[in-house]
Design a protein around this motif. Structure first.
Motif, PDB file in Angstrom:
ATOM      1  N   MET A   1       0.930  -1.206  -0.058  1.00  0.00           N
ATOM      2  CA  MET A   1      -0.076   0.110  -0.087  1.00  0.00           C
ATOM      3  C   MET A   1       0.748   1.095   0.160  1.00  0.00           C
ATOM      4  O   MET A   1       1.908   1.269   0.921  1.00  0.00           O
ATOM      5  N   ALA A   2       0.675   1.991  -0.995  1.00  0.00           N
ATOM      6  CA  ALA A   2       1.253   3.477  -0.992  1.00  0.00           C
ATOM      7  C   ALA A   2       0.719   4.332  -0.189  1.00  0.00           C
ATOM      8  O   ALA A   2      -0.657   4.728  -0.704  1.00  0.00           O
ATOM      9  N   ALA A   3       1.111   5.006   0.744  1.00  0.00           N
ATOM     10  CA  ALA A   3       0.441   6.058   1.748  1.00  0.00           C
ATOM     11  C   ALA A   3       0.562   7.309   0.835  1.00  0.00           C
ATOM     12  O   ALA A   3       1.561   7.816   0.300  1.00  0.00           O
ATOM     13  N   PRO A   4      -0.609   7.933   0.973  1.00  0.00           N
ATOM     14  CA  PRO A   4      -0.620   9.179   0.172  1.00  0.00           C
ATOM     15  C   PRO A   4       0.075  10.086   0.980  1.00  0.00           C
ATOM     16  O   PRO A   4       0.144   9.953   2.121  1.00  0.00           O
ATOM     17  N   ASP A   5       0.405  11.433   0.563  1.00  0.00           N
ATOM     18  CA  ASP A   5       1.195  12.442   1.204  1.00  0.00           C
ATOM     19  C   ASP A   5       0.219  13.470   1.959  1.00  0.00           C
ATOM     20  O   ASP A   5       0.151  14.613   1.943  1.00  0.00           O
ATOM     21  N   ILE A   6      -0.043  12.822   3.246  1.00  0.00           N
ATOM     22  CA  ILE A   6      -0.943  13.389   4.198  1.00  0.00           C
ATOM     23  C   ILE A   6      -0.252  14.701   4.771  1.00  0.00           C
ATOM     24  O   ILE A   6      -0.801  15.756   4.937  1.00  0.00           O
ATOM     25  N   LYS A   7       1.243  14.352   4.921  1.00  0.00           N
ATOM     26  CA  LYS A   7       2.030  15.480   5.537  1.00  0.00           C
ATOM     27  C   LYS A   7       1.860  16.828   4.641  1.00  0.00           C
ATOM     28  O   LYS A   7       1.837  17.843   5.009  1.00  0.00           O
ATOM     29  N   ASP A   8       2.074  16.795   3.371  1.00  0.00           N
ATOM     30  CA  ASP A   8       1.927  17.826   2.332  1.00  0.00           C
ATOM     31  C   ASP A   8       0.519  18.569   2.508  1.00  0.00           C
ATOM     32  O   ASP A   8       0.502  19.615   2.413  1.00  0.00           O
ATOM     33  N   ILE A   9      -0.510  17.476   2.611  1.00  0.00           N
ATOM     34  CA  ILE A   9      -1.878  18.150   2.762  1.00  0.00           C
ATOM     35  C   ILE A   9      -2.050  18.982   3.891  1.00  0.00           C
ATOM     36  O   ILE A   9      -2.331  20.296   3.859  1.00  0.00           O
ATOM     37  N   GLU A  10      -1.563  18.567   5.025  1.00  0.00           N
ATOM     38  CA  GLU A  10      -1.377  19.189   6.275  1.00  0.00           C
ATOM     39  C   GLU A  10      -0.675  20.470   6.246  1.00  0.00           C
ATOM     40  O   GLU A  10      -1.093  21.604   6.749  1.00  0.00           O
ATOM     41  N   ARG A  11       0.477  20.355   5.759  1.00  0.00           N
ATOM     42  CA  ARG A  11       1.564  21.465   5.695  1.00  0.00           C
ATOM     43  C   ARG A  11       0.610  22.707   4.688  1.00  0.00           C
ATOM     44  O   ARG A  11       0.851  23.766   5.097  1.00  0.00           O
ATOM     45  N   ARG A  12       0.180  22.309   3.921  1.00  0.00           N
ATOM     46  CA  ARG A  12      -0.704  23.347   2.816  1.00  0.00           C
ATOM     47  C   ARG A  12      -1.966  23.748   3.703  1.00  0.00           C
ATOM     48  O   ARG A  12      -2.121  25.016   3.557  1.00  0.00           O
ATOM     49  N   MET A  13      -2.600  23.160   4.349  1.00  0.00           N
ATOM     50  CA  MET A  13      -3.581  23.598   5.342  1.00  0.00           C
ATOM     51  C   MET A  13      -3.091  24.482   6.347  1.00  0.00           C
ATOM     52  O   MET A  13      -3.608  25.693   6.466  1.00  0.00           O
ATOM     53  N   ASP A  14      -2.030  24.019   6.782  1.00  0.00           N
ATOM     54  CA  ASP A  14      -1.561  24.858   7.912  1.00  0.00           C
ATOM     55  C   ASP A  14      -0.961  26.214   7.355  1.00  0.00           C
ATOM     56  O   ASP A  14      -1.224  27.217   7.828  1.00  0.00           O
ATOM     57  N   GLY A  15      -0.591  26.213   6.074  1.00  0.00           N
ATOM     58  CA  GLY A  15      -0.140  27.546   5.531  1.00  0.00           C
ATOM     59  C   GLY A  15      -1.261  28.507   5.347  1.00  0.00           C
ATOM     60  O   GLY A  15      -1.146  29.686   5.345  1.00  0.00           O
ATOM     61  N   ALA A  16      -2.469  27.902   4.958  1.00  0.00           N
ATOM     62  CA  ALA A  16      -3.525  28.658   4.587  1.00  0.00           C
ATOM     63  C   ALA A  16      -3.875  29.561   6.130  1.00  0.00           C
ATOM     64  O   ALA A  16      -4.429  30.590   6.326  1.00  0.00           O
ATOM     65  N   VAL A  17      -3.887  28.766   7.263  1.00  0.00           N
ATOM     66  CA  VAL A  17      -4.032  29.255   8.579  1.00  0.00           C
ATOM     67  C   VAL A  17      -3.085  30.380   8.901  1.00  0.00           C
ATOM     68  O   VAL A  17      -3.340  31.216   9.434  1.00  0.00           O
ATOM     69  N   GLU A  18      -1.755  29.966   8.657  1.00  0.00           N
ATOM     70  CA  GLU A  18      -0.614  30.985   8.971  1.00  0.00           C
ATOM     71  C   GLU A  18      -0.854  32.084   8.129  1.00  0.00           C
ATOM     72  O   GLU A  18      -0.646  33.590   8.493  1.00  0.00           O
ATOM     73  N   THR A  19      -1.407  32.068   6.899  1.00  0.00           N
ATOM     74  CA  THR A  19      -1.746  33.495   6.017  1.00  0.00           C
ATOM     75  C   THR A  19      -2.683  34.005   6.668  1.00  0.00           C
ATOM     76  O   THR A  19      -2.758  35.508   6.782  1.00  0.00           O
ATOM     77  N   LEU A  20      -3.653  33.496   7.124  1.00  0.00           N
ATOM     78  CA  LEU A  20      -4.880  34.220   7.855  1.00  0.00           C
ATOM     79  C   LEU A  20      -4.097  35.196   8.926  1.00  0.00           C
ATOM     80  O   LEU A  20      -4.652  36.131   9.193  1.00  0.00           O
ATOM     81  N   ARG A  21      -3.459  34.454   9.927  1.00  0.00           N
ATOM     82  CA  ARG A  21      -2.874  35.008  10.916  1.00  0.00           C
ATOM     83  C   ARG A  21      -2.189  36.318  10.746  1.00  0.00           C
ATOM     84  O   ARG A  21      -2.266  37.259  11.243  1.00  0.00           O
ATOM     85  N   LYS A  22      -1.455  36.089   9.558  1.00  0.00           N
ATOM     86  CA  LYS A  22      -0.612  37.331   9.110  1.00  0.00           C
ATOM     87  C   LYS A  22      -1.456  38.290   8.590  1.00  0.00           C
ATOM     88  O   LYS A  22      -1.187  39.555   8.772  1.00  0.00           O
TER      89      LYS A  22
END
Length: 185
Positions: free
Chosen positions: A1-22
């Motif tokens: 089983m090849a695991a999807p890149d969940i870390k990348d998805i989380e990193r991009r979502m964190d980026g959206a929240v960080e942009t909002l904070r800025k």
């Protein structure tokens, strides 16, 4: 089983929240701050550039921002960009310096700022949802390519959805805190 890149998805979502904070950092509640003008983009040299790439922004006193434009030919464009940025500011030009007085926060101004904050948070929600959609599309492609079974697709989809819900909750909490700060007299 090849695991999807969940870390990348989380990193991009964190980026959206960080942009909002800025962006929220730029919504000062009655005190001048150089970061107040961070969202301003100027149409200069044939493209849209951040204000800090055509001028110095400083705060000489608590209720005033000064913008020292480097190139005399862009002064009008900078003034127009500040006026039309939806921040409720009324810049006054003196040569290559633009003085931006920060208005007292009356109730009407507070409501305006709340609307701007709500707009920023909606943009962040949309960004998080776009990341989720992208992640779900990748999962479906992996399943179609035979890298994920039907059950694995369900498990990973649930994880992506849970991550999305958590990030949307962070955005809503940040908005509630900012609105409370704005409405505080």
């Amino acid at each position: 089983m090849a695991a999807p890149d969940i870390k990348d998805i989380e990193r991009r979502m964190d980026g959206a929240v960080e942009t909002l904070r800025k962006e929220f950092g730029g919504l000062r509640t009655g005190r001048a701050s150089a970061s107040l003008l961070d969202p301003v983009h100027v149409d200069a040299y044939g493209s849209s550039v951040p204000l800090n790439q055509v001028a110095n922004v400083s705060v000489p006193e608590p209720r005033l921002i000064t913008v020292s434009v480097w190139d005399r030919t862009t002064v009008k464009a900078v003034e127009k960009a500040i006026r039309e940025a939806g921040l409720g500011l009324n810049p006054q030009t003196e040569g290559q310096t633009i003085r931006v007085p920060i208005p007292e926060l009356n109730q009407e101004r507070r409501k305006e700022l709340s609307k701007v904050a709500a707009k920023y948070s909606e943009e962040a929600r949309v960004a998080v949802r776009n990341v989720r959609r992208d992640g779900m599309d990748r999962l479906k492609k992996m399943q179609k390519d035979g890298d994920l079974s039907e059950d694995e697709l369900k498990v990973w989809s649930d994880k992506v959805q849970a991550m999305t819900d958590a990030h949307i909750k962070k955005i809503d909490e940040a908005l509630a805190a900012k609105e409370k700060e704005i409405m505080q007299v």
